[in-house]
Every structure is written in C-alpha cells, then in structure tokens.
Scaffold this active site. Structure first.
Site, PDB file in Angstrom:
ATOM      1  N   HIS A 406       0.929  -1.370   0.330  1.00 43.72           N
ATOM      2  CA  HIS A 406       0.098   0.277  -0.224  1.00 43.72           C
ATOM      3  C   HIS A 406       0.333   1.272   0.282  1.00 43.72           C
ATOM      4  O   HIS A 406       0.537   2.358  -0.428  1.00 43.72           O
ATOM      5  CB  HIS A 406      -0.988  -0.160   1.002  1.00 43.72           C
ATOM      6  CG  HIS A 406      -2.760   0.780   0.677  1.00 43.72           C
ATOM      7  ND1 HIS A 406      -2.384   1.656  -0.090  1.00 43.72           N
ATOM      8  CD2 HIS A 406      -3.447   0.444   1.515  1.00 43.72           C
ATOM      9  CE1 HIS A 406      -3.425   1.709  -0.162  1.00 43.72           C
ATOM     10  NE2 HIS A 406      -4.701   1.174   0.866  1.00 43.72           N
ATOM     11  N   ASP A 410      -2.081   1.655  -4.105  1.00 39.13           N
ATOM     12  CA  ASP A 410      -3.201   1.698  -3.589  1.00 39.13           C
ATOM     13  C   ASP A 410      -4.850   0.980  -3.881  1.00 39.13           C
ATOM     14  O   ASP A 410      -4.450  -0.155  -4.815  1.00 39.13           O
ATOM     15  CB  ASP A 410      -4.596   3.104  -4.216  1.00 39.13           C
ATOM     16  CG  ASP A 410      -3.098   4.391  -3.440  1.00 39.13           C
ATOM     17  OD1 ASP A 410      -2.774   4.382  -2.392  1.00 39.13           O
ATOM     18  OD2 ASP A 410      -3.248   5.617  -4.103  1.00 39.13           O
TER      19      ASP A 410
END
Length: 434
Positions: A406, A410
């Site tokens: 992450h 995303d």
C-alpha cells in the site's frame, strides 16, 4: 604438473564469507573443471561450488564447519600444465608466484551466482546501498546490527579484523559482548521455575532455508504495507476446457496440463493492462519493469518454499507455458534449478488451492509490490443471468487473494488488477488450439 589454489568464491556483492558444509570430493580424487567439489552455506542460501580447474584434488585446506572469507584458499588442485607458446607467460599459480614475486597477481575472485530470489529479500536496496557507501558489511553483520538496534554510526566505529578492515560476525559479537559487560546490569527478578516440556515433545532445529524464510518473511512485513483484496472468479469454462483437452495434451506432450498456466496467462495479461503493478521499490524510487517475469511458488518435500521465475511469461502460448511450469516445478523439487531461474521476478503466484485452501493472505516477495494466491476450485450454486431471466446453476468458483504494497499500490489499483485477472479467467478463449 602445476598446483593452483581454489579460493572461497564470491557469492554476491554483499557476501564476505561462507561456511564449508561438506566436501563432495576427497583428497586424491580426480575432478573436472566446473564439477561440484563442495557445498558452501552463506546467510542467504546453501549452494554447491564448482572446481575452477581440472586435475587432482591435492589438498583440502578448509575443514567442514569452518567459516572462510571470500578469496581465502580452501583447496589445492594439481593440474596438468599445458605447453605455452614461446614468449607467452605461464598461468599464474601459487608455485610460480612464490618463485617469481614480481609476477602479476590477480585479485579477481571467481563469481558464484547469488540466489537472490530464492526466498523473500531481507534488506532493501536503498538501505543496503546507504550503509555500504562508507563500509562493506555482509548481510549477516547487517542482520545482527538490525536485531541489536545498532545504529549506522555505531556500527561504523566497530574495529574490523576482516579483509581490508571489514567487520566480521565475530567482531560484532565481541563488540556486543563487551558492551553488555560494561553496561550496568539491572537487578534480576526472583527466579521462577522454568516450565519443563512434556516428555513426549519433540524439539526440531530449523534448517538454514527455514531460518532464511523466517527472516525474510518478517522483513517483508516490516518493509511493505500489506493489504489484501479478494475476488471470486467463475472458472467453469476453463474447467470444462481443460477436461476436454487434458488427455490429448498428455498423449502429445507426455505430461499433464494443470490450471497454473491458465493463471499465469491471465496475470501476464493483467500486468500489461496495469503496468504499475509490475514494479519494484528502491527507497523512495519506483522502478517500472520492462519484462513480465512471474515467479511460481513451489512447496518442497521438506515443507520449505522456493520460487523459480518464468521470464517474459507474456511471450508463451498455453502449451509452452504448461511445459515450462512443469519443468521448473519438477527441477525445483529435485534441487536442480540454476541461479538464473531463481532471480529477476517481477510478480509472484502462489497456488494455495493445491493444499485445499480456499483463500489466503500471501506475503510479498521483496522487492516486488504484489503477489496473488489462488485457492481451490470448488462447485457452488450461483445465479446466472440468461436472456430469459436469472437461474441458479452449479458453477466452478475460485477465490483470488491479491496482497499488495500500500506504499505504492492504492486500493483502487490493487482491486482493479485482481478483478482484471478474474475477467481474463472467466473469458478465456475456448478456441485455443493445443
């Protein structure tokens, strides 16, 4: 006759020493050039070391269990000295170097390919580069320093007894021992009885590969911000297609066709659609990969894990991809893979369905940024849309578990990628010719 020294080979830029595990040849044995002579262990991997020359193994200089620095002699090989052209110098050996001190002596140390992607990477490239700009530390020294929370400035101040003043394992352990002795010791609490293990318990020592896997798994979790997205895919059409062609494929190719090549093809296509998944991270830089090299996690008989890599996986058709995967998996289990087949991966596939699991949360192979786990294919009732209305039918379903970093991927990108893999699986071209 001439005698040449065989030295501890260089097994990667950051490897400064190796441990002699076992000698595959004994003194007096005839050996061929490039024939495996001994097994060496580093803090990354165990590997066989080939002979640098053909001849007779005259003398073994390093015993099993001994830790030897890179470039140090480990054996003497007696070779048959070939005639040289007039005016041409003879090859440099330990004997003629002693007789003629002015002879040029090479500092070159033979390379042994490093199994960098055998298991998950330990220290990020940026961290390693930053630390090594001033000093050259082995991964073992770095791991000890990290575990003991020794800062870079403190590490650089430790006097080294290794080659060119480099810090060895013994140097850092000695430093830690002296540091502990000089520090004020807190009053120990009252001793409590140590619980004894049940007499039926079995204590098993981790082997080297298991220890490396453990370290690299923890490092990966510490480096990447792991997030996992799940998508269910309908594999009914692929199941029916494979059932139709598998016997003809076995007769033609002499081996089975599994579901793995279908997964790899779908992943390769999705990586082309979403190239920002096919990346790696180096500090605060993102490296966008040109080639699509997909690693296939293979479970070994001893329970350990190895990840051979299919280079340019997007360039294969289904039959060739199937044969490539079968070959890599077979040789992985037979411990016959070479170094090139274990490095350079840009994305990894783990088939946990082969163990009956329906989903999982796989850990990313560093420095990659994503990994896909495929679960077992199960029959489920599902609502199917038809021109005449909805209906319930039995379908072959599969859950895709996509873990991604992450820091750079995303949720939207990670989720769209795994959905695209599912779309390619559900819309597989049933006209493909085997």
């Amino acid at each position: 006759m001439a005698t040449v020294e065989m030295v501890m080979p260089k097994m990667g830029e950051s490897i400064m020493e190796g441990t002699i595990l076992s000698w595959l040849k004994k003194e007096g044995d005839l050996i061929e050039q490039d024939e495996s002579v001994l097994e060496v262990a580093t803090d990354k991997v165990d590997t066989e070391v080939p002979a640098t020359h053909a001849g007779t193994l005259k003398s073994i200089l390093a015993k099993e269990g001994e830790v030897v620095e890179v470039g140090k002699p480990i054996a003497l090989i007696e070779t048959v000295e070939k005639e040289t052209d007039e005016g041409q110098p003879k090859p440099a050996t330990s004997e003629n170097l002693q007789k003629n001190p002015t002879s040029p002596k090479t500092d070159t140390i033979p390379d042994v390919p490093e199994y960098t992607s055998l298991i998950l990477g330990a220290v990020s490239k940026k961290e390693r580069k930053k630390i090594e700009e001033k000093n050259f530390y082995s991964p073992l020294v770095l791991s000890i320093a990290k575990a003991e929370e020794i800062k870079e400035t403190e590490l650089a101040a430790i006097p080294g007894t290794g080659k060119d003043g480099r810090i060895t394992k013994n140097d850092i352990l000695s430093y830690l021992r002296k540091k502990k002795e000089s520090s004020p010791q807190p009053t120990p609490p009252p001793e409590e009885p140590i619980p004894l293990s049940d007499s039926q318990d079995e204590i098993i020592e981790m082997d080297r590969m298991r220890k490396m896997i453990a370290h690299r798994m923890l490092d990966s979790k510490n480096i990447s911000a792991h997030v996992t997205s799940f998508v269910e895919a309908d594999l009914t059409e692929i199941v029916l297609y494979r059932n139709k062609i598998k016997e003809d494929f076995r007769k033609k190719e002499g081996e089975p066709i599994t579901f793995t090549p279908f997964f790899v093809m779908a992943i390769a296509k999705a990586l082309k659609d979403f190239p920002m998944i096919n990346i790696s991270v180096d500090g605060d830089k993102i490296i966008k990969k040109k080639d699509i090299n997909i690693g296939i996690a293979v479970a070994l008989a001893n329970g350990n894990l190895i990840v051979p890599v299919i280079r340019q996986a997007d360039q294969y058709n289904l039959p060739n991809l199937s044969k490539k995967i079968n070959d890599l998996a077979r040789r992985a289990r037979e411990n016959k893979l070479n170094a090139e087949e274990l490095k350079g991966g840009t994305y990894t596939l783990s088939n946990i369905g082969s163990f009956g699991n329906i989903m999982g949360t796989p850990i990313i192979v560093q420095p990659q940024v994503a990994i896909l786990a495929v679960g077992t294919i199960t029959k489920k009732p599902a609502v199917i849309e038809t021109p005449t209305g909805d209906m319930i039918a039995v379908r072959h379903k599969l859950i895709l578990s996509h873990s991604y970093d992450h820091r750079v991927v995303d949720g939207a990108l990670g989720g769209m990628f795994v959905k695209k893999v599912a779309d390619y699986l559900e819309n597989f071209d049933l006209t493909s010719v085997i």
